[in-house]
Enzyme design. Structure first.
Site, mmCIF file in Angstrom:
data_model
loop_
_atom_site.group_PDB
_atom_site.id
_atom_site.type_symbol
_atom_site.label_atom_id
_atom_site.label_comp_id
_atom_site.label_asym_id
_atom_site.label_seq_id
_atom_site.Cartn_x
_atom_site.Cartn_y
_atom_site.Cartn_z
ATOM 1 N N HIS A 143 0.837 -1.195 0.000
ATOM 2 C CA HIS A 143 0.000 0.000 0.000
ATOM 3 C C HIS A 143 0.877 1.252 0.000
ATOM 4 O O HIS A 143 2.072 1.186 0.287
ATOM 5 C CB HIS A 143 -0.907 0.030 1.235
ATOM 6 C CG HIS A 143 -2.088 -0.887 1.141
ATOM 7 N ND1 HIS A 143 -2.029 -2.199 1.526
ATOM 8 C CD2 HIS A 143 -3.356 -0.678 0.686
ATOM 9 C CE1 HIS A 143 -3.218 -2.762 1.324
ATOM 10 N NE2 HIS A 143 -4.038 -1.871 0.805
ATOM 11 N N LYS A 147 -0.534 5.024 4.476
ATOM 12 C CA LYS A 147 -1.417 4.113 5.210
ATOM 13 C C LYS A 147 -0.981 4.002 6.671
ATOM 14 O O LYS A 147 0.196 3.817 6.964
ATOM 15 C CB LYS A 147 -1.445 2.732 4.534
ATOM 16 C CG LYS A 147 -2.448 1.791 5.178
ATOM 17 C CD LYS A 147 -2.814 0.626 4.274
ATOM 18 C CE LYS A 147 -3.788 -0.332 4.923
ATOM 19 N NZ LYS A 147 -5.054 0.295 5.328
HETATM 20 N N1 LIG Z 1 -12.858 -0.890 2.878
HETATM 21 C C1 LIG Z 1 -12.209 -0.412 1.819
HETATM 22 O O1 LIG Z 1 -12.483 -0.766 0.657
HETATM 23 C C2 LIG Z 1 -11.136 0.606 2.012
HETATM 24 C C3 LIG Z 1 -10.821 1.007 3.258
HETATM 25 N N2 LIG Z 1 -9.915 2.015 3.445
HETATM 26 C C4 LIG Z 1 -9.742 2.443 4.815
HETATM 27 O O2 LIG Z 1 -10.431 3.680 4.964
HETATM 28 C C5 LIG Z 1 -9.754 4.482 5.930
HETATM 29 C C6 LIG Z 1 -9.451 5.843 5.336
HETATM 30 O O3 LIG Z 1 -8.526 5.703 4.302
HETATM 31 P P1 LIG Z 1 -8.016 6.980 3.467
HETATM 32 O O4 LIG Z 1 -9.162 7.707 2.879
HETATM 33 O O5 LIG Z 1 -6.930 6.503 2.603
HETATM 34 O O6 LIG Z 1 -7.384 7.829 4.645
HETATM 35 P P2 LIG Z 1 -7.134 9.410 4.733
HETATM 36 O O7 LIG Z 1 -6.147 9.597 5.821
HETATM 37 O O8 LIG Z 1 -6.868 9.967 3.402
HETATM 38 O O9 LIG Z 1 -8.540 9.955 5.198
HETATM 39 C C7 LIG Z 1 -9.012 9.810 6.509
HETATM 40 C C8 LIG Z 1 -10.044 10.893 6.706
HETATM 41 O O10 LIG Z 1 -10.561 10.802 8.035
HETATM 42 C C9 LIG Z 1 -10.491 12.109 8.608
HETATM 43 N N3 LIG Z 1 -10.364 12.036 10.066
HETATM 44 C C10 LIG Z 1 -9.248 12.149 10.828
HETATM 45 N N4 LIG Z 1 -9.560 12.068 12.145
HETATM 46 C C11 LIG Z 1 -10.913 11.911 12.198
HETATM 47 C C12 LIG Z 1 -11.846 11.766 13.263
HETATM 48 N N5 LIG Z 1 -11.450 11.743 14.535
HETATM 49 N N6 LIG Z 1 -13.143 11.632 12.939
HETATM 50 C C13 LIG Z 1 -13.565 11.608 11.655
HETATM 51 N N7 LIG Z 1 -12.730 11.733 10.600
HETATM 52 C C14 LIG Z 1 -11.418 11.879 10.873
HETATM 53 C C15 LIG Z 1 -9.276 12.745 7.981
HETATM 54 O O11 LIG Z 1 -9.326 14.154 8.121
HETATM 55 P P3 LIG Z 1 -7.964 14.994 8.059
HETATM 56 O O12 LIG Z 1 -7.673 15.102 6.610
HETATM 57 O O13 LIG Z 1 -8.315 16.289 8.683
HETATM 58 O O14 LIG Z 1 -6.951 14.227 8.826
HETATM 59 C C16 LIG Z 1 -9.460 12.299 6.539
HETATM 60 O O15 LIG Z 1 -10.390 13.092 5.857
HETATM 61 C C17 LIG Z 1 -8.515 3.675 6.357
HETATM 62 O O16 LIG Z 1 -8.849 2.945 7.513
HETATM 63 C C18 LIG Z 1 -8.311 2.724 5.194
HETATM 64 O O17 LIG Z 1 -7.628 1.550 5.553
HETATM 65 C C19 LIG Z 1 -9.304 2.642 2.408
HETATM 66 C C20 LIG Z 1 -9.561 2.265 1.135
HETATM 67 C C21 LIG Z 1 -10.463 1.173 0.836
HETATM 68 O O1 LIG Z 2 -5.628 2.204 3.216
HETATM 69 C C1 LIG Z 2 -5.863 1.794 2.061
HETATM 70 O O2 LIG Z 2 -5.479 2.396 1.052
HETATM 71 C C2 LIG Z 2 -6.632 0.565 1.911
HETATM 72 N N1 LIG Z 2 -7.079 -0.011 2.985
HETATM 73 C C3 LIG Z 2 -7.897 -1.152 3.051
HETATM 74 C C4 LIG Z 2 -7.268 -2.227 3.907
HETATM 75 O O3 LIG Z 2 -6.624 -1.894 4.924
HETATM 76 O O4 LIG Z 2 -7.449 -3.401 3.623
HETATM 77 C C5 LIG Z 2 -8.377 -1.630 1.718
HETATM 78 C C6 LIG Z 2 -7.511 -1.310 0.546
HETATM 79 O O5 LIG Z 2 -6.556 -2.316 0.395
HETATM 80 C C7 LIG Z 2 -6.933 0.061 0.561
#
Ligand SMILES: NC(=O)C1=CN([C@@H]2O[C@H](COP(=O)(O)OP(=O)(O)OC[C@H]3O[C@@H](n4cnc5c(N)ncnc54)[C@H](OP(=O)(O)O)[C@@H]3O)[C@@H](O)[C@H]2O)C=CC1
Ligand SMILES: O=C(O)C1=N[C@H](C(=O)O)C[C@H](O)C1
Length: 251
Positions: A143, A147
Site C-alpha cells: 500500500h 497508510k
Molecule cells: N474498505 C475499503 O475498501 C477501504 C478502506 N480504506 C480504509 O479507509 C480508511 C481511510 O482511508 P483513506 O481515505 O486513505 O485515509 P485518509 O487519511 O486519506 O482519510 C481519513 C479521513 O478521516 C479524517 N479524520 C481524521 N480524524 C478523524 C476523526 N477523529 N473523525 C472523523 N474523521 C477523521 C481525515 O481528516 P484529516 O484530513 O483532517 O486528517 C481524513 O479526511 C482507512 O482505515 C483505510 O484503511 C481505504 C480504502 C479502501
Molecule cells: O488504506 C488503504 O489504502 C486501503 N485499505 C484497506 C485495507 O486496509 O485493507 C483496503 C484497501 O486495500 C486500501
C-alpha cells in the site's frame, strides 16, 4: 477516499449525496465538497454534523471517526457502510451490537476483485488443508506510504479465511534474525509501504515442489469508492443485520 466518494457519488444517477462529513477540527469545514473533490461546486458544504435526512452513511476515516459514525447511524436509524480498517476489538463488538438496530455492511475491502479473490482463497485453502507435507501460507500486501494500519484489514481478512479452512494457530509478521524452520501451522504477513500504491494483495500457498499465488491489485482507488456506493444502495432500507460485500455483490 472521501474525495473519490464525492466525485463518483455525484456522477452516479442512483445516488443522491446529502452530506459530506468530516471531523470537527478539519480546516476545510464549510468549503464545497465537490470543489474539494475536483468536480466543481455541488452545493454541499463540508460539515461535521449530520443534520439532514439520509438513507445511509459511508465511513472511510480513522478508528476514532468510526465510533462517531456508528453512533450517528444508530441515533438517526440509518444504514452504515463501515469501510475503515484498523478497528479495535471493542469497536468490532460495537458494530455487532449496532447491527441489532440498523443494517451495516462491514468489509475491509469494497473492491469486487478483492472479494472475488477471497472466494478463490477459500477454495484453495479448503483444498489444501490436508495436503501431505503441509502448505505454507504467506500474505503479502502493498500500500501507499500514507497508510496508518498494518497489516491491511484486507490482508487480515484473507488470513482469517485461510485460518477458518486450514486451522493455523500461529501468525508471523515479517521475519528477522534466526527464527528457525518455518512452523507448518503459521500464517506469515508482510506489509510493504511504497509510494502511492492503491492496494495489492498476494496470497501464497507454498508446497514442496510447486506454488500457487493468488494476486489482486487495484490500479486506482475507484474500485473501493464504487463498491462502497453500491453497498450503501444495498443497505438502505434493509432490516438490521451485519452484511458483507459478498452479500452486496452476490458472490
Ligand atoms: N474498505 C475499503 O475498501 C477501504 C478502506 N480504506 C480504509 O479507509 C480508511 C481511510 O482511508 P483513506 O481515505 O486513505 O485515509 P485518509 O487519511 O486519506 O482519510 C481519513 C479521513 O478521516 C479524517 N479524520 C481524521 N480524524 C478523524 C476523526 N477523529 N473523525 C472523523 N474523521 C477523521 C481525515 O481528516 P484529516 O484530513 O483532517 O486528517 C481524513 O479526511 C482507512 O482505515 C483505510 O484503511 C481505504 C480504502 C479502501
Ligand atoms: O488504506 C488503504 O489504502 C486501503 N485499505 C484497506 C485495507 O486496509 O485493507 C483496503 C484497501 O486495500 C486500501
Amino acid at each position: 477516499m472521501g474525495q473519490r466518494l464525492i466525485a463518483l457519488g455525484h456522477q452516479n444517477p442512483g445516488i443522491n449525496l446529502v452530506a459530506a462529513l468530516e471531523h470537527d477540527g478539519q480546516p476545510k469545514l464549510g468549503e464545497d465538497a465537490g470543489a474539494i473533490a475536483g468536480v466543481g461546486p455541488i452545493g454541499l458544504p463540508l460539515t461535521s454534523k449530520l443534520d439532514v435526512e439520509a438513507d445511509a452513511l459511508i465511513d472511510f476515516s480513522v478508528p476514532a471517526g468510526a465510533d462517531r459514525a456508528i453512533q450517528t447511524c444508530v441515533d438517526s436509524n440509518i444504514a452504515l457502510v463501515m469501510a475503515t480498517t484498523g478497528l479495535t476489538d471493542a469497536q468490532k463488538a460495537l458494530l455487532h451490537e449496532a447491527a441489532q438496530k440498523i443494517a451495516i455492511v462491514w468489509a475491509p475491502s469494497m473492491s469486487l476483485a478483492v472479494n472475488l479473490t477471497m472466494k478463490l482463497t477459500e477454495i484453495a485453502a479448503a483444498a489444501l488443508k490436508d495436503y501431505p507435507g503441509g502448505a505454507d501460507v504467506e500474505i503479502i500486501e502493498r500500500h501507499h506510504r500514507f497508510k496508518e494500519d498494518s497489516p491491511s484489514g484486507t490482508a487480515l481478512k484473507f488470513g482469517e479465511i485461510v485460518q477458518s479452512q486450514m486451522g493455523q494457530t500461529k501468525e508471523a509478521h515479517g521475519r528477522e534474525g534466526r527464527p528457525g524452520e518455518r512452523p507448518r501451522d503459521e500464517i506469515g504477513y508482510h506489509a510493504v509501504r511504497v509510494g502511492d500504491n492503491p492496494g495489492e494483495h498476494t496470497i501464497i500457498f507454498g508446497l514442496l515442489g510447486e506454488t500457487i499465488e493468488l494476486k489482486v491489485g487495484a490500479s486506482n482507488r475507484d474500485c473501493y469508492a464504487n463498491g462502497a456506493l453500491k453497498a450503501a444502495q444495498y443497505a438502505a432500507g434493509k432490516p438490521p443485520g451485519l452484511y458483507t460485500m459478498a452479500d452486496v455483490l452476490g458472490l
